[in-house]
Motif scaffolding. Structure first.
Motif, PDB file in Angstrom:
ATOM      1  N   LEU A 132      14.043  25.018  75.394  1.00 37.65           N
ATOM      2  CA  LEU A 132      14.337  23.890  74.518  1.00 37.65           C
ATOM      3  C   LEU A 132      15.637  23.206  74.910  1.00 37.65           C
ATOM      4  O   LEU A 132      15.757  21.984  74.843  1.00 37.65           O
ATOM      5  N   PHE A 133      16.626  24.005  75.328  1.00 39.22           N
ATOM      6  CA  PHE A 133      17.903  23.418  75.730  1.00 39.22           C
ATOM      7  C   PHE A 133      17.725  22.493  76.924  1.00 39.22           C
ATOM      8  O   PHE A 133      18.194  21.355  76.938  1.00 39.22           O
ATOM      9  N   PHE A 134      17.034  22.965  77.952  1.00 42.59           N
ATOM     10  CA  PHE A 134      16.899  22.174  79.170  1.00 42.59           C
ATOM     11  C   PHE A 134      15.972  20.975  78.986  1.00 42.59           C
ATOM     12  O   PHE A 134      16.109  19.976  79.682  1.00 42.59           O
ATOM     13  N   ILE A 135      15.040  21.058  78.039  1.00 40.33           N
ATOM     14  CA  ILE A 135      14.162  19.928  77.786  1.00 40.33           C
ATOM     15  C   ILE A 135      14.842  18.880  76.902  1.00 40.33           C
ATOM     16  O   ILE A 135      14.813  17.680  77.198  1.00 40.33           O
ATOM     17  N   ALA A 136      15.469  19.338  75.820  1.00 40.33           N
ATOM     18  CA  ALA A 136      15.946  18.418  74.799  1.00 40.33           C
ATOM     19  C   ALA A 136      17.428  18.081  74.878  1.00 40.33           C
ATOM     20  O   ALA A 136      17.835  16.984  74.476  1.00 40.33           O
ATOM     21  N   LEU A 137      18.240  18.983  75.401  1.00 39.99           N
ATOM     22  CA  LEU A 137      19.682  18.794  75.304  1.00 39.99           C
ATOM     23  C   LEU A 137      20.370  18.572  76.640  1.00 39.99           C
ATOM     24  O   LEU A 137      21.343  17.817  76.731  1.00 39.99           O
ATOM     25  N   PHE A 138      19.888  19.191  77.686  1.00 37.40           N
ATOM     26  CA  PHE A 138      20.532  19.092  78.994  1.00 37.40           C
ATOM     27  C   PHE A 138      20.745  17.646  79.462  1.00 37.40           C
ATOM     28  O   PHE A 138      21.821  17.309  79.976  1.00 37.40           O
ATOM     29  N   PRO A 139      19.754  16.738  79.269  1.00 39.26           N
ATOM     30  CA  PRO A 139      19.971  15.353  79.714  1.00 39.26           C
ATOM     31  C   PRO A 139      21.133  14.656  79.032  1.00 39.26           C
ATOM     32  O   PRO A 139      21.660  13.664  79.556  1.00 39.26           O
ATOM     33  N   SER A 140      21.543  15.147  77.862  1.00 38.74           N
ATOM     34  CA  SER A 140      22.631  14.503  77.123  1.00 38.74           C
ATOM     35  C   SER A 140      23.960  14.581  77.854  1.00 38.74           C
ATOM     36  O   SER A 140      24.885  13.809  77.568  1.00 38.74           O
ATOM     37  N   PHE A 141      24.079  15.506  78.791  1.00 36.24           N
ATOM     38  CA  PHE A 141      25.338  15.672  79.515  1.00 36.24           C
ATOM     39  C   PHE A 141      25.335  14.945  80.867  1.00 36.24           C
ATOM     40  O   PHE A 141      26.304  15.037  81.620  1.00 36.24           O
ATOM     41  N   MET A 142      24.258  14.230  81.147  1.00 36.71           N
ATOM     42  CA  MET A 142      24.168  13.465  82.382  1.00 36.71           C
ATOM     43  C   MET A 142      24.507  12.006  82.102  1.00 36.71           C
ATOM     44  O   MET A 142      24.245  11.484  81.018  1.00 36.71           O
ATOM     45  N   SER A 143      25.064  11.344  83.087  1.00 37.92           N
ATOM     46  CA  SER A 143      25.410   9.928  82.964  1.00 37.92           C
ATOM     47  C   SER A 143      24.593   9.118  83.961  1.00 37.92           C
ATOM     48  O   SER A 143      24.444   9.503  85.130  1.00 37.92           O
ATOM     49  N   ALA A 144      24.083   7.968  83.491  1.00 42.48           N
ATOM     50  CA  ALA A 144      23.271   7.121  84.358  1.00 42.48           C
ATOM     51  C   ALA A 144      24.108   6.424  85.419  1.00 42.48           C
ATOM     52  O   ALA A 144      23.587   5.967  86.436  1.00 42.48           O
ATOM     53  N   GLU A 145      25.427   6.341  85.211  1.00 43.29           N
ATOM     54  CA  GLU A 145      26.296   5.623  86.142  1.00 43.29           C
ATOM     55  C   GLU A 145      26.821   6.494  87.281  1.00 43.29           C
ATOM     56  O   GLU A 145      27.424   5.985  88.224  1.00 43.29           O
ATOM     57  N   LEU A 146      26.602   7.805  87.204  1.00 43.46           N
ATOM     58  CA  LEU A 146      27.149   8.716  88.206  1.00 43.46           C
ATOM     59  C   LEU A 146      26.032   9.316  89.045  1.00 43.46           C
ATOM     60  O   LEU A 146      24.888   9.393  88.597  1.00 43.46           O
TER      61      LEU A 146
END
Length: 214
Positions: A132-146
């Motif tokens: 659940l963490f990697f599906i739902a939460l992990f993307p929250s720490f990624m930035s589209a600009e980097l």
């Protein structure tokens, strides 16, 4: 990656990894049976399983980034809400007893690095908390600009180090932690503490996501 985002990521995954779960309980049991050093294959198996889940999530995230930045923002907000929900669920979860291996007569079984690694990997790859963490939460720490690869390497290596260190601690303290966690009242204390921290971190993540997108 912003340093504040990295610190928030460390805070979230530290609480997530350290909270009692299938992998932690496996390390407690194996640590009591075999000792800390001989349980390293099981620890590595669980950590590598988490990296597999993380890689799958990162590949899917790349597809989302190509499709729409707005969709990516929605995914990040969903992750923050999931973290708050996770905290609420922990608050309302009843304490459950686990097997008190410290006070039971455990027969010595044959030691095998491969069998321990396989067991650790299978527990890790099927761990609902990690999935659940990697599906739902992990993307929250990624930035589209980097650059996504650079961010992935930072997040993956951070997870791997904290995961291995935490599980090694569980194996070393297995005989002491297991009796303590066998009491439902202590599990309730852990759940409510973890739940409170998750709710606070979820709110902070939602706020930081909104600031970054403005």
């Amino acid at each position: 990656m912003a340093f504040s985002t990295w610190l928030l990521y460390i805070s979230v995954i530290s609480i997530l990894i350290l909270s009692p779960g299938p992998s932690a309980l496996l390390c407690i049991s194996d640590g009591f049976k075999f000792g800390s050093k001989r349980t390293l294959p099981a620890i590595l198996g669980g950590a590598i399983a988490a990296l597999v889940l993380m890689t799958i999530s990162a590949v899917g995230l790349g597809a989302i980034l190509v499709a729409s930045e707005t969709l990516f923002f929605i995914v990040k907000i969903t992750g923050a809400l999931y973290l708050i929900y996770l905290g609420w669920s922990a608050w309302n979860e009843d304490g459950t007893k686990i097997e008190n291996t410290a006070n039971s007569n455990i027969k010595q079984i044959s030691y095998s690095c491969y069998s321990l690694f396989r067991k650790g990997f299978m527990v890790g790859i099927s761990n609902p908390k990690d999935i659940l963490f990697f599906i739902a939460l992990f993307p929250s720490f990624m930035s589209a600009e980097l650059p996504p690869l650079e961010q992935y390497l930072i997040l993956a290596s951070t997870w791997f180090v904290i995961d291995c260190a935490s599980m090694f601690m569980y194996t070393g303290l297995g005989s002491k932690i297991s009796p303590w966690l066998s009491k439902a009242s202590n599990i309730n204390r852990v759940n409510r503490t973890v739940g409170s921290v998750f709710i606070v971190l979820g709110g902070a993540l939602a706020v930081s996501t909104g600031i970054n997108e403005t």
